[in-house]
Write a protein that holds these residues in place. Structure first.
Motif, PDB file in Angstrom:
ATOM      1  N   LYS A   1      41.029  29.263  38.283  1.00 56.86           N
ATOM      2  CA  LYS A   1      41.786  28.079  37.860  1.00 56.86           C
ATOM      3  C   LYS A   1      42.263  28.221  36.416  1.00 56.86           C
ATOM      4  O   LYS A   1      43.381  27.815  36.080  1.00 56.86           O
ATOM      5  N   LEU A   2      41.443  28.803  35.567  1.00 56.99           N
ATOM      6  CA  LEU A   2      41.853  29.026  34.179  1.00 56.99           C
ATOM      7  C   LEU A   2      43.049  29.968  34.094  1.00 56.99           C
ATOM      8  O   LEU A   2      43.963  29.757  33.294  1.00 56.99           O
ATOM      9  N   ILE A   3      43.055  30.995  34.916  1.00 54.82           N
ATOM     10  CA  ILE A   3      44.189  31.933  34.927  1.00 54.82           C
ATOM     11  C   ILE A   3      45.453  31.207  35.359  1.00 54.82           C
ATOM     12  O   ILE A   3      46.520  31.364  34.758  1.00 54.82           O
ATOM     13  N   ILE A   4      45.342  30.378  36.390  1.00 55.11           N
ATOM     14  CA  ILE A   4      46.495  29.614  36.872  1.00 55.11           C
ATOM     15  C   ILE A   4      46.997  28.660  35.795  1.00 55.11           C
ATOM     16  O   ILE A   4      48.195  28.557  35.549  1.00 55.11           O
ATOM     17  N   GLU A   5      46.074  27.979  35.130  1.00 56.84           N
ATOM     18  CA  GLU A   5      46.456  27.044  34.069  1.00 56.84           C
ATOM     19  C   GLU A   5      47.077  27.776  32.879  1.00 56.84           C
ATOM     20  O   GLU A   5      48.084  27.325  32.330  1.00 56.84           O
TER      21      GLU A   5
ATOM     22  N   VAL B   1      47.689  37.175  36.042  1.00 58.73           N
ATOM     23  CA  VAL B   1      46.873  37.897  35.071  1.00 58.73           C
ATOM     24  C   VAL B   1      46.753  37.013  33.840  1.00 58.73           C
ATOM     25  O   VAL B   1      47.740  36.396  33.418  1.00 58.73           O
ATOM     26  N   LEU B   2      45.554  36.948  33.275  1.00 57.09           N
ATOM     27  CA  LEU B   2      45.395  36.196  32.030  1.00 57.09           C
ATOM     28  C   LEU B   2      46.447  36.664  31.031  1.00 57.09           C
ATOM     29  O   LEU B   2      46.677  37.863  30.878  1.00 57.09           O
ATOM     30  N   PRO B   3      47.102  35.741  30.342  1.00 55.68           N
ATOM     31  CA  PRO B   3      48.126  36.140  29.369  1.00 55.68           C
ATOM     32  C   PRO B   3      47.632  37.173  28.358  1.00 55.68           C
ATOM     33  O   PRO B   3      48.376  38.071  27.968  1.00 55.68           O
TER      34      PRO B   3
END
Length: 148
Positions: free
Chosen positions: A10-14, A73-75
């Motif tokens: 969810k953090l990656i999506i956000e 992918v995490l920024p």
């Protein structure tokens, strides 16, 4: 992917401003039933942090057609080949399941330009534009790739 990975996914999506992350609960429910053919893939860094996710599903009423419904992918880890390696891994896993075709879709909004450039770099061909699919002035762009 495990239930414990959902919060990091969810953090990656956000972080990528993809869609409301609470939708991930509904997306993942069939996967955790263990009767679904859907596939989740997770990339972890050396310190066990989830840095990338992918989710794909077979297209109903077809032979060997799959949809890549999510890849992110995490920024902080973008631009280092993580996404390309992940998509190659997904494709390889699906070939083992006799997949023939992978479809992927994205938005036509300007903020998705980088995404629309990514897929052709991975061998995907743009094959369709559905005007105003996601909303007014937000087209759906569909990419296709043969896995054979």
């Amino acid at each position: 992917m495990s239930l414990s990975d959902l919060s990091e996914a969810k953090l990656i999506i956000e972080d990528n401003n993809m869609f409301p992350s609470e939708l991930l609960n509904e997306m993942s429910t069939p996967f955790f039933s263990h009767t679904s053919e859907e596939k989740w893939f997770v990339v972890e860094s050396s310190d066990k942090q989830v840095i990338a996710i992918a989710y794909c599903s077979p297209e109903r009423m077809t032979e060997g057609t799959w949809n890549l419904l999510l890849i992110a992918v995490l920024p902080s880890h973008q631009g280092h080949g993580v996404g390309r390696l992940l998509i190659e891994h997904v494709e390889s896993a699906l070939v083992q399941k006799q997949a023939r075709i992978m479809l992927v879709e994205t938005s036509g909004l300007p903020e998705y330009e980088r995404t629309r450039k990514f897929y052709p770099q991975c061998g995907y061909t743009p094959v369709a534009v559905i005007p105003e699919y996601y909303g007014q002035e937000d087209d759906k762009i569909v990419f296709w790739k043969s896995l054979m």
